[in-house]
Motif scaffolding. Structure first.
Motif, PDB file in Angstrom:
ATOM      1  N   GLY A   7      77.551  32.760 130.679  1.00 25.46           N
ATOM      2  CA  GLY A   7      76.208  32.746 130.116  1.00 25.46           C
ATOM      3  C   GLY A   7      75.160  32.346 131.128  1.00 25.46           C
ATOM      4  N   TRP A   8      73.941  32.720 130.854  1.00 25.64           N
ATOM      5  CA  TRP A   8      72.800  32.413 131.695  1.00 25.64           C
ATOM      6  C   TRP A   8      71.832  31.538 130.919  1.00 25.64           C
ATOM      7  CZ3 TRP A   8      75.740  36.642 131.878  1.00 25.64           C
ATOM      8  CH2 TRP A   8      76.116  37.142 133.118  1.00 25.64           C
ATOM      9  N   ARG A   9      70.872  31.004 131.610  1.00 20.37           N
ATOM     10  CA  ARG A   9      69.839  30.137 131.057  1.00 20.37           C
ATOM     11  C   ARG A   9      70.469  28.986 130.276  1.00 20.37           C
ATOM     12  NH1 ARG A   9      65.147  34.042 129.077  1.00 20.37           N
ATOM     13  NH2 ARG A   9      66.813  35.329 128.322  1.00 20.37           N
ATOM     14  N   GLY A  47      77.037  30.107 133.812  1.00 18.78           N
ATOM     15  CA  GLY A  47      78.055  29.120 133.474  1.00 18.78           C
ATOM     16  C   GLY A  47      79.137  29.709 132.602  1.00 18.78           C
ATOM     17  N   LEU A  48      80.284  29.059 132.631  1.00 17.60           N
ATOM     18  CA  LEU A  48      81.415  29.503 131.816  1.00 17.60           C
ATOM     19  C   LEU A  48      81.482  28.711 130.515  1.00 17.60           C
ATOM     20  CD1 LEU A  48      84.210  29.768 134.532  1.00 17.60           C
ATOM     21  CD2 LEU A  48      82.913  31.631 133.486  1.00 17.60           C
ATOM     22  N   PHE A  49      81.967  29.350 129.469  1.00 17.39           N
ATOM     23  CA  PHE A  49      82.244  28.685 128.200  1.00 17.39           C
ATOM     24  C   PHE A  49      83.421  29.401 127.564  1.00 17.39           C
ATOM     25  CE2 PHE A  49      79.195  31.999 127.249  1.00 17.39           C
ATOM     26  CZ  PHE A  49      79.682  32.584 126.094  1.00 17.39           C
ATOM     27  N   GLY A  50      84.037  28.775 126.613  1.00 20.45           N
ATOM     28  CA  GLY A  50      85.170  29.424 125.961  1.00 20.45           C
ATOM     29  C   GLY A  50      85.823  28.520 124.948  1.00 20.45           C
ATOM     30  N   GLY A  51      86.915  29.028 124.392  1.00 25.13           N
ATOM     31  CA  GLY A  51      87.612  28.242 123.391  1.00 25.13           C
ATOM     32  C   GLY A  51      88.893  28.904 122.963  1.00 25.13           C
ATOM     33  N   VAL A  52      89.607  28.182 122.125  1.00 31.30           N
ATOM     34  CA  VAL A  52      90.846  28.691 121.551  1.00 31.30           C
ATOM     35  C   VAL A  52      90.907  28.222 120.098  1.00 31.30           C
ATOM     36  CG1 VAL A  52      92.220  26.702 122.338  1.00 31.30           C
ATOM     37  CG2 VAL A  52      93.350  28.861 121.852  1.00 31.30           C
ATOM     38  N   SER A  53      91.357  29.111 119.226  1.00 33.78           N
ATOM     39  CA  SER A  53      91.593  28.737 117.834  1.00 33.78           C
ATOM     40  C   SER A  53      93.044  29.051 117.508  1.00 33.78           C
ATOM     41  CB  SER A  53      90.634  29.460 116.879  1.00 33.78           C
ATOM     42  OG  SER A  53      90.910  30.831 116.843  1.00 33.78           O
ATOM     43  N   TRP A  54      93.650  28.168 116.729  1.00 35.04           N
ATOM     44  CA  TRP A  54      95.037  28.316 116.330  1.00 35.04           C
ATOM     45  C   TRP A  54      95.108  28.406 114.823  1.00 35.04           C
ATOM     46  CZ3 TRP A  54      98.638  23.906 114.962  1.00 35.04           C
ATOM     47  CH2 TRP A  54      99.920  24.379 114.673  1.00 35.04           C
ATOM     48  N   GLN A  55      95.589  29.539 114.325  1.00 41.48           N
ATOM     49  CA  GLN A  55      95.825  29.712 112.886  1.00 41.48           C
ATOM     50  C   GLN A  55      97.138  29.004 112.578  1.00 41.48           C
ATOM     51  OE1 GLN A  55      93.962  31.084 110.284  1.00 41.48           O
ATOM     52  NE2 GLN A  55      95.576  30.042 109.192  1.00 41.48           N
TER      53      GLN A  55
END
Length: 174
Positions: free
Chosen positions: A26-28, A71-79
């Motif tokens: 992402g930016w800004r 910049g970097l961002f992210g995630g993980v979801s577990w069902q």
């Protein structure tokens, strides 16, 4: 809007069984954590600069993917094996710089954890520990008027509708 909260980003998600991974750049606003020099500036030097101007109600299309940093961002979801329960982990790219300067939020880490539970169709509840300093809870109610009417889960069940035979119609009239 004013453009103060605008953020540009590219994101991709991939599911592997019960796990779903998301990674974005992402930016800004989204360049607050895990930031690096804007990779687009190597191709077009004009991408290094963002005008920073704010205008009301006008999208800043000429500013897309501009700025000195990304910049970097992210995630993980577990069902989980529990139907409707997801555990969530995310790394945010937004450092909420203005809100921190005003004392509205205390960010100790860009990592957030939480859960989301959907006990019934159209109802979600969730909670999380955010930025190493705050707890949050939510309830979401959603519906689609074009979906078929949901089955009644509690209480007496309604008699399903049916078309009467001609004899049954005659009996009902009598």
């Amino acid at each position: 809007g004013t453009g103060q909260l605008e953020a540009d980003y590219l994101v991709a998600s991939k599911r592997f069984g019960p796990l779903e991974f998301t990674l974005g750049v992402g930016w800004r606003r989204f360049s607050g954590f895990a930031s690096f020099d804007n990779p687009l500036e190597d191709i077009f030097p004009s991408f290094k600069k963002s005008s920073g101007s704010v205008s009301t109600g006008v999208p800043l299309l000429g500013q897309l993917f501009h700025g000195p940093k990304a910049g970097l961002f992210g995630g993980v979801s577990w069902q989980t094996p529990i139907d409707g329960l997801q555990l969530l982990l995310e790394v945010s790219g937004d450092d909420y710089a203005t809100q921190q300067r005003r004392g509205a939020i205390d960010i100790r880490t860009p990592i957030n954890v939480g859960f989301s539970y959907e006990p019934w169709d159209g109802v979600q509840i969730g909670a999380g520990y955010l930025y190493g300093s705050a707890f949050g809870i939510r309830a979401t109610f959603h519906m689609n008027p074009f979906d078929p009417e949901p089955a009644v889960r509690l209480g007496e069940q309604r008699t399903p509708m049916s078309v009467r035979t001609p004899e049954a119609r005659q009996d009902a009239v009598l």
